[in-house]
Scaffold this active site. Structure first.
Site, PDB file in Angstrom:
ATOM      1  N   GLN A 141       0.845  -1.195   0.000  1.00 36.94           N
ATOM      2  CA  GLN A 141       0.000   0.000   0.000  1.00 36.94           C
ATOM      3  C   GLN A 141       0.880   1.245   0.000  1.00 36.94           C
ATOM      4  O   GLN A 141       1.938   1.266   0.624  1.00 36.94           O
ATOM      5  CB  GLN A 141      -0.921   0.012   1.224  1.00 36.94           C
ATOM      6  CG  GLN A 141      -1.984  -1.081   1.208  1.00 36.94           C
ATOM      7  CD  GLN A 141      -2.837  -1.075   2.457  1.00 36.94           C
ATOM      8  OE1 GLN A 141      -2.333  -1.291   3.560  1.00 36.94           O
ATOM      9  NE2 GLN A 141      -4.130  -0.846   2.299  1.00 36.94           N
ATOM     10  N   GLY A 145      -2.310   4.271  -3.869  1.00 37.81           N
ATOM     11  CA  GLY A 145      -3.217   3.149  -4.000  1.00 37.81           C
ATOM     12  C   GLY A 145      -2.718   1.890  -3.325  1.00 37.81           C
ATOM     13  O   GLY A 145      -1.690   1.871  -2.653  1.00 37.81           O
ATOM     14  N   ASP A 258      10.859   9.766  -9.418  1.00 33.48           N
ATOM     15  CA  ASP A 258      10.701   9.179  -8.081  1.00 33.48           C
ATOM     16  C   ASP A 258      11.495   7.867  -7.971  1.00 33.48           C
ATOM     17  O   ASP A 258      10.973   6.835  -7.570  1.00 33.48           O
ATOM     18  CB  ASP A 258       9.227   8.924  -7.770  1.00 33.48           C
ATOM     19  CG  ASP A 258       8.970   8.730  -6.273  1.00 33.48           C
ATOM     20  OD1 ASP A 258       9.844   9.104  -5.468  1.00 33.48           O
ATOM     21  OD2 ASP A 258       7.898   8.210  -5.918  1.00 33.48           O
TER      22      ASP A 258
END
Length: 335
Positions: A141, A145, A258
């Protein structure tokens, strides 16, 4: 045919009460009958004629009424199912539009994107694949999402990413990730198999990467597979290969934005797979930077990006440098 129904009639005492218990004569249409008290009662004698065809008529009428009621129930049930199905279709169409289906179609309509590689799954397919999103199927998680492990009808094991929040910002990330991943075919980048837009929250379907994230192996030190120097260097080279592909080989240059441990997965042969392109951006070939709000994970973002708000390919390299530093300096587990 005559039937005597005198037993069904209520007895009427004779009208001659002066004789107390005896009547000399019952009125016309009655007959006398003495009971155990020796009183005489006058019972009305009623007969009627029963038509031999009446039972057939009754059966026909009863069957007709029964069939009529049955057809009415079936018709009402069929109408209910049609209305319910229609509502479900309209709801799916509503979700498709809200989840960016039209925007996605516009993006994928360009020849720059590999449309045939992306499949649109139905909500029913993914519900069956995840056992109706059973908690036992959760792989991980995050802020954008929840990822579930699923099995498609053809037996393939997949990872299904389900968005948890419905807002325009997350929707943009979702559509962006689909568009970005349709362009990428690389052994060290997680493969997008398709998506589903007809549910309340959008879903992405990826190839399943069985051995988790690099973060787990570095920080949790999994005993079954200790990361030796050779394995660490190989993983570093594979991540560099993926980043280089995104910057220089993809049809349109892509900034990941990222790169970190948690977004580097390890497959069944412990090869690196770069994942999570929710914040990634495509740039024009002659474009040198993106001017955008600061996004990403603190600790992996370069200071120049913090200062200027301009993200360049060097920003991705800086993030990889942080990963490489941790990968090579984190102590080996003592054997």
């Amino acid at each position: 045919m005559f039937v005597n129904l005198s037993c069904l009639q209520v007895p009427m005492i004779c009208l001659n009460s002066t004789s107390r218990h005896n009547c000399s004569k019952c009125p016309e249409g009655y007959y006398d009958q003495a009971d155990f008290t020796r009183s005489t009662w006058c019972i009305r004698n009623i007969t009627f004629t029963l038509d031999k065809k009446s039972p057939v008529k009754i059966i026909i009428i009863g069957c007709s009424a029964g069939l009529g009621t049955l057809f009415l129930i079936i018709g009402a049930w069929g109408l209910y199912k049609v209305v319910k199905r229609r509502k479900a279709i309209l709801l799916k169409q509503k979700f498709f539009k809200r989840n960016g289906g039209l925007l996605l179609q516009q993006q994928l309509s360009s020849n720059l994107y590999n449309i045939e590689k992306t499949k649109l799954f139905t909500s029913k397919e993914l519900e069956m694949a995840t056992d109706n999103y059973n908690e036992n199927r959760i792989l991980g998680q995050g802020g954008q999402g929840t990822v579930y492990k699923g099995m498609l009808s053809d037996g393939r094991i997949v990872a299904i990413k389900r968005s948890t929040i419905i807002d325009e910002n997350n929707l943009e990330h979702f559509i962006n990730e689909v568009v970005i991943l349709t362009q990428i075919i690389h052994r060290n980048v997680v493969k997008l198999l398709g998506c589903c837009l007809e549910t309340e929250v959008p879903l992405l379907v990826y190839e399943f990467i069985p051995n988790g994230t690099l973060f787990q192996y570095i920080h949790d030190q999994i005993e079954e597979f200790p990361l030796t120097w050779e394995i660490r260097l190989r993983i570093a080279v594979e991540v560099v290969d993926a980043v280089s592909y995104l910057h220089y080989v993809a049809s349109i240059p892509i900034y990941h934005r990222d790169i970190k441990y948690a977004n580097i997965l390890l497959d069944d042969k412990y090869r690196a797979k770069v994942s999570d392109f929710g914040t990634s951006r495509s740039v024009a070939i002659d474009q040198t930077h993106l001017t955008t709000q600061v996004q990403g994970t603190f600790g992996y973002l370069d200071l120049e990006f913090f200062r200027s708000g301009q993200f360049t390919e060097k920003s991705d390299v800086y993030s990889f440098g942080v990963v490489l530093t941790e990968l090579l300096t984190y102590p080996l587990k003592q054997q």
